[in-house]
Design a protein around this motif. Structure first.
Motif, mmCIF file in Angstrom:
data_model
loop_
_atom_site.group_PDB
_atom_site.id
_atom_site.type_symbol
_atom_site.label_atom_id
_atom_site.label_comp_id
_atom_site.label_asym_id
_atom_site.label_seq_id
_atom_site.Cartn_x
_atom_site.Cartn_y
_atom_site.Cartn_z
ATOM 1 N N ASP A 164 -30.407 12.751 -59.210
ATOM 2 C CA ASP A 164 -31.183 13.720 -59.988
ATOM 3 C C ASP A 164 -32.346 14.284 -59.182
ATOM 4 O O ASP A 164 -32.632 15.482 -59.228
ATOM 5 N N LEU A 165 -33.024 13.420 -58.448
ATOM 6 C CA LEU A 165 -34.161 13.878 -57.648
ATOM 7 C C LEU A 165 -33.709 14.841 -56.564
ATOM 8 O O LEU A 165 -34.398 15.820 -56.263
ATOM 9 N N ILE A 166 -32.545 14.570 -55.987
ATOM 10 C CA ILE A 166 -32.017 15.484 -54.972
ATOM 11 C C ILE A 166 -31.636 16.815 -55.602
ATOM 12 O O ILE A 166 -31.902 17.882 -55.050
ATOM 13 N N VAL A 167 -31.018 16.757 -56.774
ATOM 14 C CA VAL A 167 -30.660 17.990 -57.480
ATOM 15 C C VAL A 167 -31.910 18.803 -57.815
ATOM 16 O O VAL A 167 -31.913 20.038 -57.737
ATOM 17 N N MET A 168 -33.011 18.120 -58.161
ATOM 18 C CA MET A 168 -34.269 18.808 -58.482
ATOM 19 C C MET A 168 -35.046 19.195 -57.233
ATOM 20 O O MET A 168 -36.213 19.591 -57.324
ATOM 21 N N GLU A 169 -34.386 19.078 -56.061
ATOM 22 C CA GLU A 169 -34.936 19.506 -54.781
ATOM 23 C C GLU A 169 -36.228 18.785 -54.438
ATOM 24 O O GLU A 169 -37.167 19.366 -53.898
ATOM 25 N N ALA A 170 -36.289 17.516 -54.755
ATOM 26 C CA ALA A 170 -37.445 16.700 -54.387
ATOM 27 C C ALA A 170 -37.174 16.016 -53.058
ATOM 28 O O ALA A 170 -36.031 15.682 -52.740
ATOM 29 N N ASN A 171 -38.223 15.823 -52.285
ATOM 30 C CA ASN A 171 -38.132 14.939 -51.133
ATOM 31 C C ASN A 171 -38.143 13.506 -51.652
ATOM 32 O O ASN A 171 -39.049 13.124 -52.395
ATOM 33 N N VAL A 172 -37.163 12.733 -51.289
ATOM 34 C CA VAL A 172 -36.980 11.401 -51.857
ATOM 35 C C VAL A 172 -37.269 10.351 -50.794
ATOM 36 O O VAL A 172 -36.870 10.496 -49.633
ATOM 37 N N ALA A 173 -37.982 9.306 -51.196
ATOM 38 C CA ALA A 173 -38.247 8.172 -50.310
ATOM 39 C C ALA A 173 -37.913 6.890 -51.058
ATOM 40 O O ALA A 173 -38.427 6.662 -52.157
ATOM 41 N N VAL A 174 -37.046 6.088 -50.477
ATOM 42 C CA VAL A 174 -36.672 4.800 -51.054
ATOM 43 C C VAL A 174 -37.365 3.705 -50.252
ATOM 44 O O VAL A 174 -37.202 3.622 -49.033
ATOM 45 N N ALA A 175 -38.142 2.886 -50.937
ATOM 46 C CA ALA A 175 -38.914 1.829 -50.281
ATOM 47 C C ALA A 175 -38.177 0.509 -50.403
ATOM 48 O O ALA A 175 -37.830 0.076 -51.498
ATOM 49 N N LYS A 176 -37.951 -0.130 -49.282
ATOM 50 C CA LYS A 176 -37.213 -1.401 -49.235
ATOM 51 C C LYS A 176 -38.051 -2.442 -48.503
ATOM 52 O O LYS A 176 -38.552 -2.212 -47.416
#
Length: 1190
Positions: A703-715
């Motif tokens: 969804d975040l990619i579809v909403m054209e957001a820059n996404v960061a996953v913290a691990k």
């Protein structure tokens, strides 16, 4: 009737009411709301005794009797009148501001302090309150000393005018001043009633004494003054003309300058202004006034009018009657020319005594108000009541008697003028803020009058003494900062909020985030429980670089009205958590029927205007808990491995940064490191939501990619070691790994579209983090890239150095080579080596058909005499993306544009640009399908074509090729070739048919055909029930393309980008193995050497060809899981001394969340990559964040 101070402190609603320990706040508030008894109301003072008389007695200062003769002699009548007008202009404009503030609401005890603190806030109010308090104390000391001076002149034992009673000397004078101060303090302790009655009597005496001066000039005949050898001439035009203009001298009576130094306007104004600066005397009595809001403006204005007239009459009459020489010589000239010297002495006594009394009382009220408001630590002792404050004020005044009188006068002037400045500032800001509730009943003011009053006061400060003015401003600033950092938040509200609102609204409308040069991270952190992601919250606070930071939380409910109170309660808890931890963030709580809808609402509703989040950070999925719930034992390090990681975190106490006095009452302080120890968090009482499912988590990313957001996953951030000075130097490692896609142009050529936005965002975030002082002191920025071959290392280093130079990023650069032999996992997977890594590799890839096929193929090649069925791997590709319509070559391709076109099949490559990347179409003669899936039609080159013809054949993409590759069932057995009769070509689920009854004869040609004819597939959202193409690579090992700078770029146009190269389809270069370009192997071909009827030479030839192809297998060819294993090994070996890693996030194909198996595979692949490495933030960008433009 006099009223004791204790009675006043109990019944005075103008002071804060504190309930006793046994009385509840509600009961106390109820009692305070009851009507007052009539006797208590009558005990309060009205306008005339409470404001007018104190103002008149303070403004008609003793300085008039002691220094007016000296000032008129130096400045002349016109000059002295100008000083009077300037002083009263400041006083009048400030009085207008006082009147406006006082009539806008209820004024309580504390006078100027109370009005300023409730208008400008605790910082301004407390700091100016302290300065004003010190000024009042000094003014009381000055008046005591000033009172002793005429007493000694008239009653000294040597030359007293009225008697020879008092001994002269420093200590004798000090004792007389101490006695007078004690008398005034006793009167102040007696009560407001006695002060009021004494004030009325003293005012009458002072007024008569003042009026006796002009009257005496009319009726006293000329006489000689033998002490000075001069003559008093009486009123005359000649005297007026001679005294009309300034005439500065040196050494005149009353001068404070050293001999030989002439008087100046500045020095004379410094002496004159304190005589007129007592306008706050009435306001200081606000705690004893019946109606302060009405009495303060009326009494102060009438007092100013009367005193102005008195001063003007005295100045003109003295200037017209007294010769200039006598003004220069006789400091007591007003007494000398008076009808009766006793009247002047009584006037001096009356103004001095009352000024001391009112000064002590007013200062005590200010101290009491400050202590009750808990503005400064250590003042709680003075909450006991006015008597304690009066005694403390008396003690300070007593100490001030040791100081130099002239210096006292200067600091009094500075203190009063600073109070005037801040009062006018408060009125000015209240007016221009246009707050609807600022509606003072006093209308004779404006923002212009307040501004002019403050400006004149500033000018007056520096005219009097620039050095003293600077010192007072520095002291005020120190108090402001001290209160700001030590005072807890106050519920008063202040004008700054109105001003901030006005300016924020104005500039939010004007804010445009359309120029990349001013880009900064604006972070939305999605968080459920702060205990499980405390380090991540702190880390993002460092990463924001002065940008927007939002803590997002979701409440899952389908009953909005029933859960609205829960929403408000949780928002309050999160705001409290933010405040006590000193995180500069907003809080956004969203509701939704599902977690996904809640996050959509949070993202779309966060920010305002141009301040919208441009990076969304979320934690990695708890895969360990997922497996435990299903009873699956999985080896490896997960976020929740061990004895219930999240359960431990929920019950552990976290240290929060010291909020000091700004934390709410009852909140405990702690050190800045967030690990263990300091009590419950405000959010501990909030309702806990259900754990996110794996499909929900993947859908959130989609969804975040579809909403054209820059996404960061913290691990891995629970293991993050936040920087502190005690740790040894560490690294911030950046791995900007390339993801690329091939697109077909309308001219039949192909183009490599790189993830430049993600690549540069990783560099940008690392550079930003390294600018944070805590990280800059203890960490070094390091950029690590990798290539496949040794000959590419030098070129890659040069390209990366040029890119960093263009971006002005300073960092260590490290270029790694897979073929260097130091990476064990790479050697095992790509080169067929054996090592300690083999156990983990076989465990992780146990269910992967491509790995089983690759292993069997290597065994086949390694055993020349063996007779076995060998599955040949990977003969189709998902990485090559075929679009429905051709695209133009000049378009700049990014993740978002390809995603819009349905092209999510990226390849993950090493950092080197493909010099001769060629795509073709592979149309196998037989299709592999599962579960009765529909298979597209098959095309292939003619079987009787020679090997040379096949290689030279023009291989273009077939428009009919649109195979859907389904994830093979891990539990399904690979059908043996013996299961179907030789020579048949049946199509069965999970099996393969051969185009030849003798597959061994066709083995090499099939292999070449499969490798040289990759199938192009258009990526599309995965339908429900479909499975993931497991064999698709994620990354690429090609060198980074050259970075080009567009000098003509403007606004949002990119100023720097990777140069995109296009290549024609054509014959493959034999020196470059086709296997290096393999993508997504999913077809299995079978070979049975024992069934071969061909000659031994042909078999060896085919074996050699297979061996050559296997030797050329590269990182770019293997599926994602194999790539992730290699990257995990590389990062563990390279980044052991790093505290945090930034790298590329491979996005899921849109629709992955529809299938749990596909979602699980996506998450497991990331887990395999990030296992047992430092905390890592995987980034996927869809916007340009860097520029070379000025």
């Amino acid at each position: 009737m006099s009223v004791s101070w204790d009675t006043l402190s109990e019944c005075d609603a103008l002071l804060p009411v504190h309930s006793s320990p046994g009385v509840s706040l509600k009961a106390s508030a109820g009692l305070s709301a009851l009507p007052r008894a009539s006797s208590e109301v009558e005990a309060k003072l009205g306008t005339f005794p409470g404001v007018f008389i104190p103002t008149a007695l303070n403004v008609l200062s003793i300085l008039m009797f002691l220094r007016f003769g000296f000032i008129i002699g130096q400045m002349g009548v016109v000059g002295t009148l100008l000083l009077l007008v300037l002083s009263y202009a400041i006083n009048l404009l400030t009085t207008l501001s006082i009147s406006a503030i006082a009539t806008n609401g209820t004024v309580r005890g504390g006078g100027a302090y109370y009005m300023i603190s409730r208008s400008l806030g605790a910082e301004f109010g407390g700091s100016i309150g302290i300065v004003f308090y010190v000024g009042q104390v000094l003014n009381s000391a000055l008046n005591v000393v000033g009172l002793i001076e005429p007493i000694m002149v008239n009653f000294n034992s040597v030359s007293g005018v009225f008697g020879h009673v008092l001994e002269e000397g420093y200590w004798q004078t000090f004792i007389y001043a101490t006695i007078m101060l004690a008398i005034c303090t006793i009167v102040a302790l007696t009560g407001a009633g006695l002060v009021s009655k004494a004030g009325t009597f003293l005012f009458i005496v002072l007024f008569i004494s003042t009026m006796s001066v002009p009257v005496s000039t009319l009726f006293v005949k000329p006489f000689s003054v033998p002490e000075y050898g001069l003559t008093y001439s009486g009123p005359s035009w000649a005297n007026l003309q001679a005294n009309l203009f300034p005439k500065f001298t040196s050494g005149a009576a009353g001068s404070v300058k050293p001999p030989g130094e002439f008087e100046t306007v500045q020095s004379l104004f410094g002496i004159f202004f304190p005589a007129t600066a007592g306008i706050f005397a009435g306001a200081s009595m606000s705690g004893d006034l019946r109606k302060p809001s009405k009495s303060i403006p009326k009494g102060t204005l009438w007092g100013l009018l009367l005193t102005f007239c008195c001063y003007a009459v005295v100045i003109v009459s003295v200037g017209a009657a007294v010769p200039r020489e006598l003004l220069h010589r006789d400091v007591q000239v007003l007494q000398t020319i008076n009808l009766s010297g006793v009247i002047v002495i009584l006037g001096e006594l009356s103004t001095s005594l009352f000024s001391v009394i009112v000064g002590i009382v007013g200062a005590a009220y200010v101290l009491l108000a400050i202590s009750q408001d808990a503005i400064l630590p250590g003042l709680s002792y003075f909450r006991r009541g006015p008597r304690t404050c009066i005694l403390f004020t008396w003690m300070l005044t007593q100490l001030c008697l040791f100081a130099d009188v002239n210096q006292i006068a200067t600091f009094i002037t500075m203190a009063f003028l600073m109070t005037f400045i801040v009062t006018n500032l408060a009125c000015f800001l209240l007016k221009i803020a246009s707050a609807p509730n600022f509606r003072p009943s006093f209308k004779y003011f404006s923002s212009k009058t307040a501004f002019l009053g403050g400006l004149l006061a500033v000018i007056a400060m520096f005219i009097v003494d620039g050095l003293s003015a600077s010192l007072v401003i520095v002291f005020l600033s120190f108090l402001f900062l001290l209160i700001h950092y030590t005072c807890p938040p106050k519920p008063w509200g202040d004008v700054s909020q109105s001003l901030i609102y006005h300016q924020v609204r104005k500039y939010l409308l004007r804010l445009r985030q359309d120029n990349v040069k001013y880009w900064r991270p604006q972070i939305l952190l999605l968080v459920d429980d702060p205990r499980t992601c405390w380090n991540l919250i702190q880390f993002c606070n460092h990463l924001k670089k002065g940008g927007l930071y939002i803590l997002g939380h979701v409440i899952v409910t389908d009953k909005f009205q029933a859960n609205y109170r829960e929403l408000m309660a949780q928002k309050s808890a999160w705001v409290t958590l933010r405040d006590v931890s000193r995180i500069k963030a907003f809080v956004q709580i969203g509701l939704g029927p599902t977690l996904q809808w809640g996050i959509r609402n949070v993202f779309l509703g966060s920010g305002l205007g141009g301040m919208k989040p441009n990076i969304v950070v979320l934690g990695f999925y708890d895969l360990g808990n997922y497996h435990r719930k299903r009873g699956v034992t999985v080896e490896g390090v997960f976020e929740s491995s061990g004895l219930g990681y999240y359960e431990q975190m929920k019950h552990m106490t976290l240290e929060i940064p010291q909020a000091q006095a700004r934390r709410p009452a009852g909140a405990k302080s702690a050190s800045s490191q967030g690990s263990a120890g300091a009590g419950p968090l405000p959010t501990d009482s909030c309702r806990r939501e259900k754990r996110v499912s794996i499909m929900q988590w993947v859908q959130i990313v989609e969804d975040l990619i579809v909403m054209e957001a820059n996404v960061a996953v913290a691990k891995g951030f629970p293991r993050l070691q936040l920087p502190n000075d005690s740790v040894s130097p560490r690294y911030i490692d950046l791995y900007p790994i390339q993801m690329s896609s091939i697109e077909t142009l309308d001219n039949g050529r192909s183009i490599l579209s790189t993830n430049f936005d993600t690549y540069t965002l990783i560099l940008q975030l690392g550079a930003i983090l390294h600018t944070v002082p805590e990280w800059k002191r203890t960490h070094t920025l390091r950029i690590i890239v990798f290539v496949e071959w040794l000959e590419e290392v030098a070129e890659e280093k040069v390209r990366l150095a040029n890119l960093l130079e263009s971006l002005r990023i300073k960092a260590e650069v490290k270029v790694l080579c897979f073929n260097s032999g130091e990476f064990g996992v790479y050697n095992v997977i790509l080169k067929g080596g054996v090592g300690p890594e083999s156990v983990r590799i076989n465990r992780v890839l146990a269910a992967e058909d491509w790995w089983a096929n690759l292993t069997r193929a290597r065994k086949y090649v390694a055993q020349p005499g063996a007779s076995m069925r060998v599955p040949v791997l990977a003969l189709a590709t998902h990485a090559a993306t075929k679009f429905a319509a051709p695209i133009k070559a000049k378009r700049r391709y990014t993740l978002s544009t390809m995603q819009d076109r349905g092209a999510m099949a990226f390849s993950m490559k090493t950092n080197s640009f493909i010099p001769n990347h060629v795509l073709g179409a592979f149309d196998p003669d037989e299709a592999y399908y599962e579960g009765g899936s529909e298979v597209s039609s098959i095309y292939e080159p003619k079987r009787n074509a020679s090997k040379k013809q096949t290689k030279k054949e023009d291989l273009s993409v077939s428009p009919k090729t649109d195979l859907k590759y389904l994830r093979p069932n891990a539990s399904a057995d690979v059908r043996d070739a013996d299961s179907h009769a030789p020579g048949t070509s049946q199509k069965r689920s999970g099996s393969f048919s051969s185009a030849s009854s003798r597959p061994d004869l066709d083995f090499a040609s099939k292999l070449r055909k499969a490798l040289n004819h990759p199938t192009s597939q258009k990526a599309s959202p995965r339908p429900s029930g479909a499975t993931t193409p497991r064999l698709k690579p994620n990354f690429s090992s090609v060198k980074i393309p050259e970075a080009a700078i567009n000098e003509a770029s403007e606004g949002s146009q990119p100023s720097i980008y990777f140069v995109e190269e296009t290549k024609s389809y054509g014959a493959l270069d034999k020196s470059k193995s086709a296997l290096r370009n393999m993508r997504n192997p999913s077809h299995i071909f079978e070979l049975d050497d024992s069934d071969s009827s061909s000659g031994e030479e042909d078999v060896h030839t085919r074996r050699d060809e297979l061996q050559e192809e296997l030797a050329m297998l590269s990182f770019n060819d293997i599926p994602a899981r194999g790539q992730h294993l290699i990257l995990n090994d590389l990062m563990k070996r390279t980044s052991g001394d790093a505290d945090v890693i930034f790298s590329t996030l491979p996005p899921p194909v849109i629709g992955t969340h529809l299938d749990e198996a596909a979602a699980l595979e996506y998450v497991e692949n990331i887990q395999i990559w990030c296992e047992d490495i430092p905390p890592v933030m995987l980034v996927n960008a869809q916007t340009v964040t860097v520029t070379t433009a000025l």
